[in-house]
Design a protein around this motif. Structure first.
Motif, PDB file in Angstrom:
ATOM      1  N   GLY A 150      60.103  22.270  69.075  1.00 16.85           N
ATOM      2  CA  GLY A 150      60.672  23.619  68.944  1.00 16.85           C
ATOM      3  C   GLY A 150      61.906  23.686  68.072  1.00 16.85           C
ATOM      4  N   GLY A 173      47.567  34.750  66.521  1.00 16.72           N
ATOM      5  CA  GLY A 173      48.986  34.402  66.508  1.00 16.72           C
ATOM      6  C   GLY A 173      49.611  34.674  65.155  1.00 16.72           C
ATOM      7  N   SER A 187      55.579  29.990  63.272  1.00 15.43           N
ATOM      8  CA  SER A 187      54.287  29.604  63.832  1.00 15.43           C
ATOM      9  C   SER A 187      54.405  28.339  64.687  1.00 15.43           C
ATOM     10  CB  SER A 187      53.226  29.460  62.734  1.00 15.43           C
ATOM     11  OG  SER A 187      53.508  28.333  61.948  1.00 15.43           O
ATOM     12  N   TYR A 209      49.825  27.157  61.232  1.00 15.94           N
ATOM     13  CA  TYR A 209      49.536  27.163  62.671  1.00 15.94           C
ATOM     14  C   TYR A 209      48.785  25.892  63.054  1.00 15.94           C
ATOM     15  CZ  TYR A 209      47.856  28.897  67.179  1.00 15.94           C
ATOM     16  OH  TYR A 209      47.589  29.043  68.510  1.00 15.94           O
ATOM     17  N   ARG A 221      56.513  28.232  67.003  1.00 21.31           N
ATOM     18  CA  ARG A 221      57.115  28.774  68.245  1.00 21.31           C
ATOM     19  C   ARG A 221      58.461  28.094  68.509  1.00 21.31           C
ATOM     20  NH1 ARG A 221      54.001  33.181  69.473  1.00 21.31           N
ATOM     21  NH2 ARG A 221      52.147  32.734  68.292  1.00 21.31           N
TER      22      ARG A 221
END
Ligand SMILES: Nc1ncnc2c1ncn2[C@@H]1O[C@H](COP(=O)(O)OP(=O)(O)O)[C@@H](O)[C@H]1O
Ligand SMILES: [Mg+2]
Length: 254
Positions: free
Chosen positions: A78, A130, A166, A102, A168
């Protein structure tokens, strides 16, 4: 603390690009990183995101030591940096760029490629859904079928952020995001950065536009010749004598 930078040093041959740099970032914070050209800002971003190993020191993300991990491993935890337009697939559409990102960033890696086709199809749909959500958030929906190389500069930057999203991320690093933007593009981009923070993403931003970085950041860290020379609120930093001297002493005054 979401990120702790502990005594980071990075040498290139005899040059100390970073020397004993320590500071921390709280969740939800926008931290500005400034300093004259060559101060070590980009090197620090490279060290944090795993593109360069530090010579000494450690990087703690969410309480976990991530020093020495590869960029893709760091991204999966992340922590991402935005991609420059040179990292885009120029001859793919905006949506295709996001779907590729992604798969590269979210997918479970090699083993994910070997699973059965029903799973692969579900993954494909999740990627598309997404990606479309992120494009909507970035106001790029109308441009989704446009080739990346046809996008105006500001939209290429927005696509770079979309690609980073993408993964997250919990923490995003932006290196001179406003470079080359006109005032209107800058204004919109700054709003966008604020919006990311509103969505629970912490941010660390290197930017030479002083007015923009002072207005955007909760706190500022100042580097000069690889050392941290100041840290504080934008007001504190602007009135710091060492900071003033560092900028007066640099011709370019980034
Ligand atoms: N890969 C590299 N090899 C050798 N020297 C480098 C490398 N990357 C950066 N440097 C040097 O490290 C110092 C810091 O550079 P950099 O981190 O790009 O500064 P900033 O982003 O603050 O302008 C500079 O003196 C630069 O020339
Ligand atoms: Mg730089």
């Amino acid at each position: 603390m979401i990120l702790e930078i502990k005594e980071i040093s990075r040498h290139f041959g005899g040059l100390a690009a970073l020397s004993g740099v320590s500071f921390a970032l709280e969740p939800g914070e926008i931290l500005g990183l400034i300093g004259p050209n060559g101060a070590g800002k980009t090197t620090l971003f490279n060290v944090i995101t795993g593109f360069l190993p530090p010579t000494y020191g450690s990087i703690i993300f969410h309480g976990e030591d991530i020093t020495g991990l590869r960029p893709d491993q760091v991204a999966r935890k992340g922590l991402v940096r935005t991609f420059q337009s040179t990292n885009l697939f120029q001859h793919k559409t905006v949506l295709e760029n996001l779907i590729i990102a992604y798969h590269l960033q979210v997918q479970s890696g090699f083993w994910g490629l070997l699973v059965n086709s029903a799973r692969a199809k579900a993954d494909e749909e999740a990627a598309r859904k997404g990606s479309l959500e992120i494009l909507e958030y970035m106001s790029l929906t109308d441009l989704k079928d446009e080739m990346a190389h046809n996008l105006p500069h500001g939209h290429q930057r927005a696509l770079g952020v979309a690609i980073a999203l993408s993964a997250r991320p919990k923490l995003m690093l932006l290196d001179e995001p406003l470079t080359g933007m006109n005032p209107e593009e800058s204004r919109r981009f700054i709003e966008l950065i604020r919006g990311l923070r509103g969505r629970g993403i912490s941010l660390m931003v290197v930017e030479h536009d002083m007015k923009a970085i002072m207005g955007l950041s909760h706190r500022i860290v100042v580097l000069n010749y690889g050392r941290k020379i100041a840290e504080g609120t934008p007001q504190e930093v602007q009135s710091n004598q060492q900071v003033i001297e560092a900028y007066l002493g640099s011709e370019t005054g980034t």
